[in-house]
Design a protein around this motif. Structure first.
Motif, PDB file in Angstrom:
ATOM      1  N   GLU A 172     -34.286  -1.407 -19.530  1.00  0.00           N
ATOM      2  CA  GLU A 172     -34.604  -1.455 -20.974  1.00  0.00           C
ATOM      3  C   GLU A 172     -35.400  -2.698 -21.326  1.00  0.00           C
ATOM      4  OE1 GLU A 172     -31.633  -0.803 -19.765  1.00  0.00           O
ATOM      5  OE2 GLU A 172     -31.137   1.197 -20.483  1.00  0.00           O
ATOM      6  N   VAL A 173     -35.081  -3.803 -20.657  1.00  0.00           N
ATOM      7  CA  VAL A 173     -35.810  -5.047 -20.924  1.00  0.00           C
ATOM      8  C   VAL A 173     -37.264  -4.879 -20.488  1.00  0.00           C
ATOM      9  CG1 VAL A 173     -35.996  -7.485 -20.303  1.00  0.00           C
ATOM     10  CG2 VAL A 173     -33.750  -6.492 -20.787  1.00  0.00           C
ATOM     11  N   ASP A 203     -37.955  -7.564 -14.310  1.00  0.00           N
ATOM     12  CA  ASP A 203     -36.593  -7.699 -14.839  1.00  0.00           C
ATOM     13  C   ASP A 203     -35.746  -6.575 -14.251  1.00  0.00           C
ATOM     14  OD1 ASP A 203     -35.446  -9.239 -17.685  1.00  0.00           O
ATOM     15  OD2 ASP A 203     -34.203  -7.720 -16.690  1.00  0.00           O
ATOM     16  N   ASP A 204     -34.488  -6.907 -13.922  1.00  0.00           N
ATOM     17  CA  ASP A 204     -33.633  -5.864 -13.319  1.00  0.00           C
ATOM     18  C   ASP A 204     -33.032  -4.934 -14.364  1.00  0.00           C
ATOM     19  OD1 ASP A 204     -31.998  -7.828 -14.294  1.00  0.00           O
ATOM     20  OD2 ASP A 204     -30.716  -7.963 -12.512  1.00  0.00           O
ATOM     21  N   GLU A 205     -33.248  -5.221 -15.635  1.00  0.00           N
ATOM     22  CA  GLU A 205     -32.780  -4.322 -16.688  1.00  0.00           C
ATOM     23  C   GLU A 205     -33.942  -3.432 -17.105  1.00  0.00           C
ATOM     24  OE1 GLU A 205     -29.681  -4.160 -17.975  1.00  0.00           O
ATOM     25  OE2 GLU A 205     -29.025  -5.713 -16.564  1.00  0.00           O
TER      26      GLU A 205
END
Lengths: 628, 144
Positions: free
Chosen positions: B12-13, B8-10
């Motif tokens: 935090e995710v 995932d590019d986030e």
């Protein structure tokens, strides 16, 4: 063109004679006339036909050349005087609107300010005089003894002979009269009349050419204006203006068809109907106007009240005053978009028709077609703008949903973990983990707020609240709020003092500068440099940046040592959603562009790729005397 | 131990997913974009058991690239695709190309993390069954 004292060399003598006669007074003049009549006839003979033809040629040549109409008509009258050898002459034009003959130019002696502004009503039978008679009959008239002439009306006491020839329009009606008088009985011969008719032809040609030229200019103007106008209301204003240039009318009204209701909407008018715009007086097919909308055919009528289609639902002036009506459809590519209608009052005299001509119908039909194309142009532009706006909103919502969704998902993960920890383990054991989770959620919420702010700033970038402010103060504030306190980026500012104040929205401008500062900071995570300078652009620099020299600009530059912008990307970076950063929605630079352009300035990136970014913002200095 | 790659590019995710899956006892590796994920898949000798990937990262179909690399590395790797903004056409495409399932990150009232844990368990069951079948077939082939 010869005036008095032209190449024929006769005018000084004639002038001399006339001057002598003037000094002698009416009775003396009468005696003098008898003495000099012989001499004048000799002078007449000197006015050889070759010389006259030469001058007439020159007059015809002048008719097609653009130039001063007043000057040309003066030349016409001078040649008429030369050709007929009278003492006094005038040229009058018919004013269709009032049904009057109006003197436009005079020659010879004895004219007073009152007589040079003479207007003859053609409506009244008495007082029309020989000139009025010629205007109405469109035939030349010659009399050698005005005292016994039935048509003669005296304006000058010394007149004995008079000759008048009509200047005729395209359909043979008079548009003016050339009138020559003499103090000598039986002064004018049929040869004089012939010559004057020729001169009048030249005048008629000149007036027609001028009319065509005016139409041509107006048609070009209508074409230019209509295709570049993208607002229906402004468009209608221009249409009325151009129609007024080209056609003589008392009023002009435009109705546009509302397809949903099948009614004609009153969309523009020059007269009293302008107060009733937006009303829908006609159904398609109703009245003459409705008939035009239904049939797609023009209607040209004298006394339109007598037409069986007449309803009189929406008229420009009292019904019985309307003398002529011309209505044409406004035609689009495949359908009728409306109706254009012009009206004239009833003519002041029954002898003088006020009807619209076939030529005028052709002109209005042509305007109707152009207006149709322009209306369609405006409508398709509006559709396009709506579609683009919808597409932009669609993309904006999709992006926002994606970004917000991701952040929310991360926060949900933290909450999930928090719930688990609280359920499974004693509080004191998980204190550190809870702190971490709280920090993570805080971060997530901050990111959400960032997105919301970007979203809002993007939407309101172009809505300014203008005030006066110093650009350097705005730059300093933006730096103070945005440039990190602890960083390995070296900040250099070079703000020119004494710059002129700007008319701007200081908060928005600060937001734009802050974005550029933030941009420089985020692209130099390992440290680097940010140089900001402000200056007033010199004339040379204005040229260098391709700016108009008529306006002063302040330049604000942000230069960094980051990766810079590739040549192919220099324009694209300002598009919405263009981002190479994980942060935000990629609206930052498009917000900068929106804010700067709303201030009538512009922003560019002019750095060398690989050598750092160099953003230049140009802001116009308000012109002296501009309102606060 | 079951190995899972989370993409995932986030950041935090990635962190939240990793934490949740680790809690279930899985071995979790994370990658911040498709390129990184493809590198991680290639570097791992037998591939991952399960790959959980976001769909839209560098490009709107980054998830499909991760999916194809994961499957070509190990046919039995189960791929679960996540979408933050429901892109049905991409989700359908990922199923067509052999993804185990796809999940929307934001469904009101649904704890997607719990659903994901359940899906990962189901995916592992399918993977185990598939592997068992292949082993049995291999054994039968060896006996003949």
């Amino acid at each position: 063109m010869s005036g008095r004292g032209g190449p024929l060399g006769i005018r000084p003598s004639a002038l001399h004679i006339a001057a002598r006669r003037e000094r002698l007074g009416p009775i003396g003049a009468h005696w003098y006339n008898a003495v000099v009549s012989r001499q004048e006839c000799d002078l007449d003979a000197a006015c050889g036909s070759d010389a006259f033809l030469e001058q007439l040629n020159a007059l015809f040549a002048g008719a097609v050349r653009p130039g001063d109409e007043e000057k040309y008509l003066q030349d016409v009258l001078d040649l008429a005087m030369d050709a007929a050898g009278g003492d006094r002459a005038f040229l009058a034009l018919v004013e269709q609107r009032t049904g009057e003959l109006v003197v436009v130019t005079t020659a010879g002696l004895g004219w007073t300010p009152e007589t040079t502004r003479l207007r003859l009503s053609l409506a009244q039978e008495s007082g029309r005089g020989i000139t009025g008679h010629v205007a109405l009959t469109a035939q030349p008239y010659r009399t050698g003894d005005v005292i016994h002439d039935a048509h003669y009306v005296m304006y000058f006491r010394d007149v004995r002979s008079e000759v008048a020839v009509p200047i005729c329009g395209t359909s043979g009606q008079s548009i003016g009269v050339i009138n020559i008088e003499s103090a000598i009985t039986d002064r004018f011969t049929p040869l004089h009349v012939e010559r004057l008719v020729a001169v009048a032809h030249a005048a008629a040609s000149a007036l027609r050419v001028r009319g065509f030229r005016a139409r041509e200019t107006a048609l070009i103007e209508i074409g230019n204006n209509l295709t570049t106008t993208l607002d229906i209301e402004a468009l209608m204003g221009k249409v009325l203006g151009v129609a007024a240039e080209m056609l003589r009318f008392e009023d002009c009204t435009v109705f546009l068809l509302d397809e949903a209701s099948g009614r004609l909407v009153l969309s523009a008018s020059r007269g009293i109907l302008a107060d009733r715009l937006g009303e829908t007086p006609y159904r398609v097919g109703e009245g003459i106007t409705g008939w035009v909308a239904e049939a797609g055919q023009p209607v040209r009528l004298e006394r339109p009240q007598l037409d069986p289609r007449w309803r009189g639902l929406c008229v420009e002036f009292p019904q019985d005053e309307i003398g002529a009506l011309l209505a044409v459809p406004i035609v689009g590519r495949s359908r009728i978009l409306g109706v254009m209608r012009v009206v004239r009052r009833r003519s002041a005299t029954a002898l003088f028709s006020n009807a619209f001509s076939e030529g005028e119908e052709r002109i209005l039909t042509s305007i109707g077609r152009q207006v149709g194309a322009a209306v369609e142009n405006v409508r398709s532009y509006e559709r396009l703008v709506r579609a683009e706006r919808m597409a932009a909103w669609g993309e904006l919502s999709a992006r926002a949903a994606h970004m917000i969704g991701n952040r929310t998902f991360a926060i949900k993960g933290d909450l999930n973990e928090l719930t688990y920890l609280l359920d499974e383990r004693p509080c004191e054991e998980i204190r550190a983990e809870i702190k971490d989770l709280a920090a993570s959620m805080n971060h997530g919420v901050a990111r959400l707020e960032e997105i919301l702010r970007e979203f809002r700033d993007f939407v309101v970038a172009t809505q300014l609240t203008l005030g006066t402010c110093s650009v350097n103060d705005v730059i300093q504030e933006a730096i103070g709020e945005t440039f990190p306190k602890r960083t390995r980026i070296k900040l250099r500012t070079d703000l020119t003092s004494g710059l002129p104040s700007l008319r701007c929205d200081a908060r928005k401008l600060k937001r734009a500068f802050a974005e550029l500062v933030e941009n420089a900071v985020s692209f130099q995570p390992e440290g680097g440099m940010l140089a900001i300078r402000s200056l007033a652009l010199s004339r040379d620099e204005l040229l260098k940046y391709g700016l108009s020299q008529g306006r002063e600009y302040i330049l604000v530059e942000f230069r960094d040592c980051g990766p810079g912008v590739d040549d192919g990307e220099k324009e694209r970076i300002f598009l919405p959603f263009h981002t190479t950063r994980a942060k935000g929605m990629g609206l930052g630079l498009s917000i900068v562009k929106g804010i700067v352009e709303a201030h009538q300035g512009f922003v560019r990136e002019i750095g060398e790729s690989g050598e750092g970014a160099r953003f230049v913002v140009f802001l116009p200095v308000p012109e002296a005397g501009a309102s606060e | 131990m079951t190995s899972i790659l989370v993409v995932d590019d986030e950041e935090e995710v990635c962190a939240a997913l990793k934490r949740r899956l680790q809690r279930e006892g899985y071995e979790v590796t994370t990658a911040g974009n498709a390129a990184e994920a493809i590198g991680a898949i290639a570097a791992r000798p037998h591939g991952f058991d399960v790959v959980v990937t976001d769909m839209s990262m560098e490009s709107p179909d980054s998830g499909l690239q991760v999916l194809s690399h994961a499957i070509s590395r190990d046919l039995f790797t189960e791929v679960i695709v996540l979408t933050a903004y429901g892109n049905v056409s991409n989700a359908v495409e990922s199923m067509r190309r052999g993804a185990f399932d796809y999940l929307e990150k934001n469904v009101p009232g649904v704890d997607t993390y719990e659903v994901l844990v359940m899906k990962v368990e189901q995916a592992m069951e399918r993977r185990r069954a598939a592997v068992r079948t292949v082993r049995r077939l291999e054994k039968q082939a060896a006996h003949r």
